[in-house]
Design a protein around this motif. Structure first.
Motif, PDB file in Angstrom:
ATOM      1  N   LEU A   7       0.822  -1.208   0.000  1.00  0.00           N
ATOM      2  CA  LEU A   7       0.000   0.000   0.000  1.00  0.00           C
ATOM      3  C   LEU A   7       0.855   1.258   0.000  1.00  0.00           C
ATOM      4  N   SER A   8       0.406   2.228  -0.779  1.00  0.00           N
ATOM      5  CA  SER A   8       0.972   3.568  -0.716  1.00  0.00           C
ATOM      6  C   SER A   8       0.407   4.247   0.533  1.00  0.00           C
ATOM      7  N   ALA A  12      -3.029   3.377   2.308  1.00  0.00           N
ATOM      8  CA  ALA A  12      -3.018   3.006   3.734  1.00  0.00           C
ATOM      9  C   ALA A  12      -4.037   3.841   4.506  1.00  0.00           C
ATOM     10  N   ARG A  13      -4.103   5.137   4.218  1.00  0.00           N
ATOM     11  CA  ARG A  13      -5.079   5.996   4.909  1.00  0.00           C
ATOM     12  C   ARG A  13      -6.506   5.551   4.606  1.00  0.00           C
ATOM     13  N   SER A  53       1.563   7.532   7.809  1.00  0.00           N
ATOM     14  CA  SER A  53       2.537   8.624   7.750  1.00  0.00           C
ATOM     15  C   SER A  53       3.949   8.089   7.547  1.00  0.00           C
ATOM     16  N   ASN A  54       4.259   6.974   8.181  1.00  0.00           N
ATOM     17  CA  ASN A  54       5.573   6.363   8.014  1.00  0.00           C
ATOM     18  C   ASN A  54       5.742   5.775   6.611  1.00  0.00           C
ATOM     19  N   VAL A  55       4.665   5.264   6.042  1.00  0.00           N
ATOM     20  CA  VAL A  55       4.712   4.812   4.649  1.00  0.00           C
ATOM     21  C   VAL A  55       5.016   6.013   3.753  1.00  0.00           C
ATOM     22  N   ALA A  56       4.340   7.127   4.008  1.00  0.00           N
ATOM     23  CA  ALA A  56       4.579   8.341   3.221  1.00  0.00           C
ATOM     24  C   ALA A  56       6.025   8.811   3.351  1.00  0.00           C
ATOM     25  N   THR A  60       8.423   2.893   6.354  1.00  0.00           N
ATOM     26  CA  THR A  60       7.644   1.682   6.625  1.00  0.00           C
ATOM     27  C   THR A  60       7.087   1.130   5.326  1.00  0.00           C
ATOM     28  N   LEU A  61       7.124  -0.184   5.209  1.00  0.00           N
ATOM     29  CA  LEU A  61       6.502  -0.912   4.104  1.00  0.00           C
ATOM     30  C   LEU A  61       5.265  -1.591   4.662  1.00  0.00           C
TER      31      LEU A  61
END
Length: 178
Positions: A7-8, A12-13, A53-56, A60-61
């Motif tokens: 997920l981007s 994710a959001r 936010s960490n993915v952004a 984080t993956l």
């Protein structure tokens, strides 16, 4: 059969309600995932917002398993940010809905995460899980090595003390010539 997707941050959001439902199912199953019973929807949603936010931020993956349009499982890897750990990631929150367990979803999530971690040059993975849990039995079958057990490391959602088993997995040789 569930399909695995990375997920981007935006995805994710949008997935926070479904990811929160996964967490709720785990908490109801007394899984030690950092939250206490009774289920605190606001705290869990804030957790997933932080993950997004960490993915952004690229730290984080986040992988999900989707079956018939429903997110039925997830796992994530936090990419170590310290200068002396550019090769490492912490695997967290492997969750599969109870009604979808036993279908190979956890294995598929973990194998997909292995591949994505390698693509980010993260070849040493670490994780912890509740000692004696169903999850603990999965990791050795997927090539993870047990590093040890810490008694009373965390609490189960019902308040009981939870011993925790630590594992690691090398996805490739870590010598300087690699």
């Amino acid at each position: 059969m569930a399909t695995i997707q990375m997920l981007s941050a935006d995805e994710a959001r949008r997935a926070i309600p479904a990811l929160s439902s996964l967490m709720e199912d785990g908490i109801e199953d007394n899984a030690s995932m950092g939250f206490m019973a009774p289920y605190d929807a606001e705290a869990v949603q804030a957790f997933w917002q932080d993950v997004a936010s960490n993915v952004a931020a690229g730290t984080t993956l986040l992988a999900v398993a989707v079956s018939d349009g429903e997110i039925v499982g997830t796992v994530q890897a936090a990419l170590a940010q310290k200068p002396n750990q550019p090769h490492r990631a912490d695997v967290m929150k492997l969750i599969v809905l109870r009604r979808h367990r036993g279908q190979g979803i956890a294995r598929n999530l973990m194998e997909a995460l292995d591949a994505v971690c390698l693509s980010h040059n993260r070849w040493l993975l670490v994780l912890d899980t509740a000692t004696g849990s169903d999850a603990e039995a999965i990791y050795p079958r997927l090539g993870w090595q047990k590093a040890g057990v810490v008694p009373d490391y965390a609490l189960y959602p019902d308040g009981g003390y939870c011993p925790t088993t630590f594992f690691y997995k090398r996805l490739k040789d870590g010598s300087a010539s690699s």
